[in-house]
Design a protein around this motif. Structure first.
Motif, PDB file in Angstrom:
ATOM      1  N   ASP A 249      -1.710   1.296 -12.806  1.00 18.72           N
ATOM      2  CA  ASP A 249      -2.666   1.419 -11.703  1.00 18.72           C
ATOM      3  C   ASP A 249      -3.902   0.552 -11.940  1.00 18.72           C
ATOM      4  O   ASP A 249      -4.516   0.057 -10.981  1.00 18.72           O
TER       5      ASP A 249
ATOM      6  N   THR B  95      11.772  -2.603  -4.805  1.00 14.68           N
ATOM      7  CA  THR B  95      11.224  -1.371  -4.243  1.00 14.68           C
ATOM      8  C   THR B  95      10.758  -0.430  -5.345  1.00 14.68           C
ATOM      9  O   THR B  95       9.693   0.190  -5.247  1.00 14.68           O
TER      10      THR B  95
ATOM     11  N   TYR C 130       6.751   1.027  -5.780  1.00 14.70           N
ATOM     12  CA  TYR C 130       6.838   2.323  -5.100  1.00 14.70           C
ATOM     13  C   TYR C 130       5.495   3.041  -4.986  1.00 14.70           C
ATOM     14  O   TYR C 130       5.319   3.909  -4.126  1.00 14.70           O
ATOM     15  N   ARG C 131       4.501   2.671  -5.812  1.00  8.83           N
ATOM     16  CA  ARG C 131       3.211   3.364  -5.762  1.00  8.83           C
ATOM     17  C   ARG C 131       2.256   2.735  -4.742  1.00  8.83           C
ATOM     18  O   ARG C 131       1.140   3.245  -4.555  1.00  8.83           O
ATOM     19  N   LEU C 132       2.678   1.649  -4.103  1.00  9.95           N
ATOM     20  CA  LEU C 132       1.814   0.965  -3.155  1.00  9.95           C
ATOM     21  C   LEU C 132       2.183   1.310  -1.715  1.00  9.95           C
ATOM     22  O   LEU C 132       3.239   1.886  -1.453  1.00  9.95           O
ATOM     23  N   SER C 133       1.322   0.953  -0.796  1.00 18.07           N
ATOM     24  CA  SER C 133       1.579   1.212   0.620  1.00 18.07           C
ATOM     25  C   SER C 133       2.712   0.329   1.123  1.00 18.07           C
ATOM     26  O   SER C 133       3.067  -0.679   0.497  1.00 18.07           O
ATOM     27  N   VAL C 134       3.248   0.668   2.255  1.00 20.85           N
ATOM     28  CA  VAL C 134       4.325  -0.108   2.869  1.00 20.85           C
ATOM     29  C   VAL C 134       3.849  -1.528   3.145  1.00 20.85           C
ATOM     30  O   VAL C 134       4.585  -2.507   2.933  1.00 20.85           O
ATOM     31  N   GLN C 135       2.621  -1.660   3.615  1.00 20.61           N
ATOM     32  CA  GLN C 135       2.080  -2.982   3.918  1.00 20.61           C
ATOM     33  C   GLN C 135       1.958  -3.837   2.660  1.00 20.61           C
ATOM     34  O   GLN C 135       2.332  -5.010   2.659  1.00 20.61           O
ATOM     35  N   ARG C 136       1.424  -3.244   1.571  1.00 22.08           N
ATOM     36  CA  ARG C 136       1.287  -3.998   0.329  1.00 22.08           C
ATOM     37  C   ARG C 136       2.661  -4.339  -0.242  1.00 22.08           C
ATOM     38  O   ARG C 136       2.861  -5.433  -0.799  1.00 22.08           O
ATOM     39  N   ASP C 137       3.601  -3.434  -0.115  1.00 23.00           N
ATOM     40  CA  ASP C 137       4.965  -3.693  -0.583  1.00 23.00           C
ATOM     41  C   ASP C 137       5.547  -4.913   0.126  1.00 23.00           C
ATOM     42  O   ASP C 137       6.144  -5.788  -0.509  1.00 23.00           O
ATOM     43  N   LYS C 138       5.357  -4.977   1.420  1.00 23.81           N
ATOM     44  CA  LYS C 138       5.894  -6.093   2.202  1.00 23.81           C
ATOM     45  C   LYS C 138       5.261  -7.414   1.786  1.00 23.81           C
ATOM     46  O   LYS C 138       5.958  -8.436   1.612  1.00 23.81           O
TER      47      LYS C 138
END
Length: 236
Positions: A75, A98, A102-110
């Motif tokens: 983190d 993925t 997994y600890r990040l938001s969907v937007q940050r993941d993308k």
């Protein structure tokens, strides 16, 4: 960014590294070199929080993280590409990424996923392929990509070139150079001494769990006795 102060660590009661100190400034790179069994992996595993600390401190951006759990270090911005890659071989490229994010938001993941695919186009072409069916070089790219999904400020890499074809080694080092240009701080454990010295500005050499040399790559290349350290340690 990273400071080790008289670090001693190991596994349970066994001490593998003793009294190691070095600094790694932000936006720079350091190669941690030495023969097998010198304590290089134990050192970076200690930075990641996976060894027993027997003494000393680990500071990250002036925060004492010596006793911090590994997930908290992630983190804060520390990520590890482990020796042997340790991928989820039954999962696809996309699924491994993925897991990394997994600890990040969907937007940050993308956003991070696209960053990985831009850095490693081969992974983009193999999104649905299982990790276990890929070549060693492609797996190393995926291990690096999984670590990058955490948005690391400090990237720890253990044996980048181990077992890879020369072309794949070149591609992986090219990716590291691109990350360094982006400002990612890199600590590299590497057996390919020549490539490591060409890549990193700073060098530490370990033997038998202790530091034998610490300085710049230029100083290391000019030290005529440094190679003797590797030879003598290999025969201890």
């Amino acid at each position: 960014m990273l400071r080790l102060e008289n670090l001693s660590c190991g596994y349970g009661p066994v001490v593998a590294v003793e009294d190691v100190s070095f600094d790694l400034p932000a936006h720079s790179s350091l190669a941690l070199l030495g023969p097998n069994g010198a304590g290089k992996t134990s050192t970076i595993m200690a930075i990641m929080g996976h060894t027993t600390i027997h003494g000393g401190r680990i500071l990250f951006n002036d925060q004492d993280i010596t006793r911090l759990p590994p997930v908290k270090r992630v983190d804060l911005g520390i990520a590890l590409v482990p020796e042997g890659r340790r991928l989820f071989t039954d999962l696809t490229v996309e699924e491994n990424l993925t897991v990394g994010g997994y600890r990040l938001s969907v937007q940050r993941d993308k956003i991070n996923r696209q960053r990985v695919y831009d850095l490693f186009p081969r992974l983009s072409d193999r999104r649905k392929q299982t990790a276990g069916s890929m070549s060693g070089g492609e797996q190393q790219m995926l291990a690096m990509g999984r670590a990058l999904m955490t948005e690391p400020k400090l990237l720890l890499i253990d044996e980048l070139s181990l077992g890879l074809m020369p072309k794949m080694v070149d591609l992986c080092f090219d990716a590291l150079a691109a990350l360094k240009q982006e400002g990612v701080t890199i600590l590299l454990v590497e057996q390919n001494t020549a490539r490591a010295l060409d890549f990193a500005e700073n060098v530490c050499v370990m033997t038998s769990g202790s530091l034998a040399f610490s300085g710049t790559s230029k100083q290391a290349k000019a030290d005529e006795n440094l190679f003797d350290v590797f030879i003598s340690a290999a025969h201890e």
